[in-house]
Write an enzyme that holds these catalytic residues in place. Structure first.
Site, PDB file in Angstrom:
ATOM      1  N   ASP A 160       0.828  -1.210   0.000  1.00 16.19           N
ATOM      2  CA  ASP A 160       0.000   0.000   0.000  1.00 16.19           C
ATOM      3  C   ASP A 160       0.864   1.262   0.000  1.00 16.19           C
ATOM      4  O   ASP A 160       2.002   1.251   0.467  1.00 16.19           O
ATOM      5  CB  ASP A 160      -0.914  -0.017   1.232  1.00 16.19           C
ATOM      6  CG  ASP A 160      -2.094   0.938   1.091  1.00 16.19           C
ATOM      7  OD1 ASP A 160      -2.378   1.372  -0.045  1.00 16.19           O
ATOM      8  OD2 ASP A 160      -2.722   1.247   2.112  1.00 16.19           O
ATOM      9  N   TRP A 175       2.849   8.040  -2.164  1.00 19.29           N
ATOM     10  CA  TRP A 175       4.294   8.190  -2.448  1.00 19.29           C
ATOM     11  C   TRP A 175       4.471   9.134  -3.633  1.00 19.29           C
ATOM     12  O   TRP A 175       5.300  10.039  -3.604  1.00 19.29           O
ATOM     13  CB  TRP A 175       4.884   6.814  -2.750  1.00 19.29           C
ATOM     14  CG  TRP A 175       6.351   6.797  -3.049  1.00 19.29           C
ATOM     15  CD1 TRP A 175       7.366   6.613  -2.147  1.00 19.29           C
ATOM     16  CD2 TRP A 175       6.980   6.930  -4.337  1.00 19.29           C
ATOM     17  NE1 TRP A 175       8.582   6.638  -2.787  1.00 19.29           N
ATOM     18  CE2 TRP A 175       8.377   6.832  -4.130  1.00 19.29           C
ATOM     19  CE3 TRP A 175       6.493   7.129  -5.634  1.00 19.29           C
ATOM     20  CZ2 TRP A 175       9.294   6.928  -5.182  1.00 19.29           C
ATOM     21  CZ3 TRP A 175       7.405   7.224  -6.669  1.00 19.29           C
ATOM     22  CH2 TRP A 175       8.790   7.124  -6.442  1.00 19.29           C
ATOM     23  N   GLU A 200     -12.278  -4.544  -4.790  1.00 20.22           N
ATOM     24  CA  GLU A 200     -12.746  -3.163  -4.597  1.00 20.22           C
ATOM     25  C   GLU A 200     -11.967  -2.171  -5.464  1.00 20.22           C
ATOM     26  O   GLU A 200     -12.475  -1.087  -5.773  1.00 20.22           O
ATOM     27  CB  GLU A 200     -12.606  -2.757  -3.125  1.00 20.22           C
ATOM     28  CG  GLU A 200     -13.618  -3.408  -2.180  1.00 20.22           C
ATOM     29  CD  GLU A 200     -13.251  -4.822  -1.764  1.00 20.22           C
ATOM     30  OE1 GLU A 200     -12.085  -5.229  -1.966  1.00 20.22           O
ATOM     31  OE2 GLU A 200     -14.130  -5.537  -1.232  1.00 20.22           O
ATOM     32  N   ASN A 201     -10.746  -2.522  -5.862  1.00 25.43           N
ATOM     33  CA  ASN A 201      -9.933  -1.578  -6.648  1.00 25.43           C
ATOM     34  C   ASN A 201     -10.503  -1.315  -8.042  1.00 25.43           C
ATOM     35  O   ASN A 201     -10.127  -0.343  -8.699  1.00 25.43           O
ATOM     36  CB  ASN A 201      -8.480  -2.071  -6.772  1.00 25.43           C
ATOM     37  CG  ASN A 201      -7.680  -1.945  -5.486  1.00 25.43           C
ATOM     38  OD1 ASN A 201      -6.808  -2.762  -5.206  1.00 25.43           O
ATOM     39  ND2 ASN A 201      -7.964  -0.931  -4.681  1.00 25.43           N
ATOM     40  N   ARG A 228       1.707  -4.825   6.255  1.00 22.30           N
ATOM     41  CA  ARG A 228       1.060  -3.773   5.464  1.00 22.30           C
ATOM     42  C   ARG A 228       1.927  -2.523   5.526  1.00 22.30           C
ATOM     43  O   ARG A 228       2.312  -2.079   6.611  1.00 22.30           O
ATOM     44  CB  ARG A 228      -0.349  -3.451   5.964  1.00 22.30           C
ATOM     45  CG  ARG A 228      -1.019  -2.393   5.054  1.00 22.30           C
ATOM     46  CD  ARG A 228      -2.514  -2.290   5.246  1.00 22.30           C
ATOM     47  NE  ARG A 228      -3.094  -1.406   4.235  1.00 22.30           N
ATOM     48  CZ  ARG A 228      -4.336  -1.450   3.797  1.00 22.30           C
ATOM     49  NH1 ARG A 228      -5.162  -2.348   4.270  1.00 22.30           N
ATOM     50  NH2 ARG A 228      -4.777  -0.606   2.875  1.00 22.30           N
ATOM     51  N   LEU A 243      -7.117  -4.813   7.140  1.00 20.83           N
ATOM     52  CA  LEU A 243      -6.921  -5.929   6.210  1.00 20.83           C
ATOM     53  C   LEU A 243      -7.431  -5.620   4.806  1.00 20.83           C
ATOM     54  O   LEU A 243      -6.981  -6.232   3.839  1.00 20.83           O
ATOM     55  CB  LEU A 243      -7.633  -7.184   6.721  1.00 20.83           C
ATOM     56  CG  LEU A 243      -6.840  -8.083   7.672  1.00 20.83           C
ATOM     57  CD1 LEU A 243      -7.691  -9.270   8.097  1.00 20.83           C
ATOM     58  CD2 LEU A 243      -5.563  -8.590   7.001  1.00 20.83           C
ATOM     59  N   GLU A 289       0.440 -13.345  12.334  1.00 19.66           N
ATOM     60  CA  GLU A 289       0.999 -12.202  13.050  1.00 19.66           C
ATOM     61  C   GLU A 289       0.957 -11.004  12.098  1.00 19.66           C
ATOM     62  O   GLU A 289       1.043 -11.175  10.868  1.00 19.66           O
ATOM     63  CB  GLU A 289       2.452 -12.483  13.449  1.00 19.66           C
ATOM     64  CG  GLU A 289       2.615 -13.637  14.417  1.00 19.66           C
ATOM     65  CD  GLU A 289       2.025 -13.347  15.798  1.00 19.66           C
ATOM     66  OE1 GLU A 289       2.039 -12.176  16.215  1.00 19.66           O
ATOM     67  OE2 GLU A 289       1.532 -14.296  16.432  1.00 19.66           O
TER      68      GLU A 289
HETATM   69  C1  IPE Z   1      -5.560  -2.709  -0.403  1.00 18.31           C
HETATM   70  O1  IPE Z   1      -5.183  -1.383  -0.560  1.00 18.31           O
HETATM   71  C2  IPE Z   1      -5.474  -3.431  -1.721  1.00 18.31           C
HETATM   72  C3  IPE Z   1      -4.136  -3.603  -2.258  1.00 18.31           C
HETATM   73  C4  IPE Z   1      -3.016  -3.258  -1.681  1.00 18.31           C
HETATM   74  C5  IPE Z   1      -4.082  -4.233  -3.548  1.00 18.31           C
HETATM   75  P1  IPE Z   1      -6.257  -0.225  -0.773  1.00 18.31           P
HETATM   76  O2  IPE Z   1      -5.479   1.031  -0.883  1.00 18.31           O
HETATM   77  O3  IPE Z   1      -7.145  -0.576  -1.907  1.00 18.31           O
HETATM   78  O4  IPE Z   1      -7.087  -0.312   0.580  1.00 18.31           O
HETATM   79  P2  IPE Z   1      -7.963   0.781   1.331  1.00 18.31           P
HETATM   80  O5  IPE Z   1      -8.960   1.299   0.322  1.00 18.31           O
HETATM   81  O6  IPE Z   1      -7.038   1.858   1.787  1.00 18.31           O
HETATM   82  O7  IPE Z   1      -8.568   0.054   2.469  1.00 18.31           O
HETATM   83  C1  IPE Z   2      -1.324   0.285  -3.480  1.00 18.23           C
HETATM   84  O1  IPE Z   2      -1.178   1.660  -3.494  1.00 18.23           O
HETATM   85  C2  IPE Z   2      -1.563  -0.290  -4.857  1.00 18.23           C
HETATM   86  C3  IPE Z   2      -2.950  -0.693  -5.098  1.00 18.23           C
HETATM   87  C4  IPE Z   2      -3.913  -0.719  -4.220  1.00 18.23           C
HETATM   88  C5  IPE Z   2      -3.271  -1.134  -6.441  1.00 18.23           C
HETATM   89  P1  IPE Z   2      -2.404   2.651  -3.535  1.00 18.23           P
HETATM   90  O2  IPE Z   2      -2.738   2.928  -4.953  1.00 18.23           O
HETATM   91  O3  IPE Z   2      -3.523   2.140  -2.706  1.00 18.23           O
HETATM   92  O4  IPE Z   2      -1.763   3.945  -2.857  1.00 18.23           O
HETATM   93  P2  IPE Z   2      -2.434   4.896  -1.802  1.00 18.23           P
HETATM   94  O5  IPE Z   2      -2.924   4.045  -0.687  1.00 18.23           O
HETATM   95  O6  IPE Z   2      -3.527   5.604  -2.509  1.00 18.23           O
HETATM   96  O7  IPE Z   2      -1.324   5.792  -1.371  1.00 18.23           O
HETATM   97 MG    MG Z   3      -4.055   2.363  -0.756  1.00 18.02          MG
END
Ligand code: IPE
Ligand code: IPE
Ligand code: MG
Length: 234
Positions: free
Chosen positions: A14, A19, A61-62, A182, A189, A201
């Site tokens: 994440d 970043w 969800e992405n 994470r 999660l 853990e």
């Molecule tokens: C969880 O990250 C999914 C992945 C790392 C692929 P998200 O960025 O989608 O999760 P939330 O929305 O912050 O919970």
């Molecule tokens: C994790 O980084 C990658 C995916 C979930 C695909 P994010 O895209 O969620 O980055 P943040 O959480 O918005 O910084």
């Molecule tokens: Mg994220």
């Protein structure tokens, strides 16, 4: 490997977007940097004797993200896999995928299938990519598959227990994660490995995924080594 090294590490990668934002860059630049980190993590897993490395790359969800970001991520995944293929062969690492496969673009699915087939017999380690993955989706699909068998008279409902359900999950032969990491400061999660995480853990680090290096991997393993796992016993 000693007893304090986790056999299976699962990582919620994440913080790519944040970043990039912190550097005044578009989010996709964060994803590109994050793709490099995947290769670093694979090397670290090998170096430290972690046999199973699961990476949460894209959740169910992405799909709700802007289409341009989703497209860029799918393209990047395909590109990164191709570029990393050699290392799978050199290190005899097996690639596996878990998630709702049918959601993925055909071009990505093809690269995945080819690499899964080409690495299927390797047993030095496994790299498990979670794509269009959701823990609830996975458990619901397992329940549906049991229900279908029961309705067809192939399964006695009275025999449905934890092992029966676990056997219908995406990769039933993979041991549960010992350690879930994470990055980027969130402590949740987000629908990752809900069933398998029962006794994992957890290690949370403020480091954003693109900055996560070998030393951060080692720090997670060191934290794990200090834990006392009890599994409900004494
Ligand atoms: C969880 O990250 C999914 C992945 C790392 C692929 P998200 O960025 O989608 O999760 P939330 O929305 O912050 O919970
Ligand atoms: C994790 O980084 C990658 C995916 C979930 C695909 P994010 O895209 O969620 O980055 P943040 O959480 O918005 O910084
Ligand atoms: Mg994220």
């Amino acid at each position: 490997m000693d007893g304090t090294t986790p056999r299976h590490v699962a990582i919620i990668m994440d913080g790519n977007g944040r970043w990039a934002k912190a550097r005044g860059l578009p989010r996709v630049e964060g994803h590109k940097a994050g793709a490099e980190t995947v290769r670093r993590a694979m090397r670290a897993a090998k170096k430290f004797g972690v046999r199973y490395l699961t990476l949460y790359a894209f959740s169910v969800e992405n799909w709700s993200r802007p289409p341009a970001e989703v497209r860029a991520l799918m393209r990047l995944l395909r590109f990164t896999l191709r570029r990393t293929e050699k290392e799978f062969h050199e290190n005899k690492v097996r690639l596996r995928v878990m998630g709702r496969r049918s959601d993925l673009p055909a071009s990505l699915d093809k690269v995945l299938s080819d690499m899964e087939a080409a690495t299927a017999r390797y047993d030095e380690g496994q790299l498990i990519l979670c794509l269009s993955y959701g823990g609830r989706t996975e458990i619901a699909a397992a329940a549906r598959s049991l229900a279908e068998d029961a309705a067809a008279g192939r399964l006695d409902p009275a025999t449905v227990d934890e092992a029966a359900l676990a056997s219908r999950l995406y990769l039933p032969d993979v041991p549960d994660p010992d350690l879930i990491v994470r990055t980027s400061g969130e402590e949740r999660l987000s629908n990752f490995l809900l069933w398998q995480a029962a006794y994992a853990e957890f290690h949370f680090t403020p480091v954003a995924w693109p900055d996560f290096g070998e030393a951060d991997f080692k720090a997670a393993l060191d934290a794990y080594a200090k834990r006392q796992r009890r599994f409900g016993g004494l």
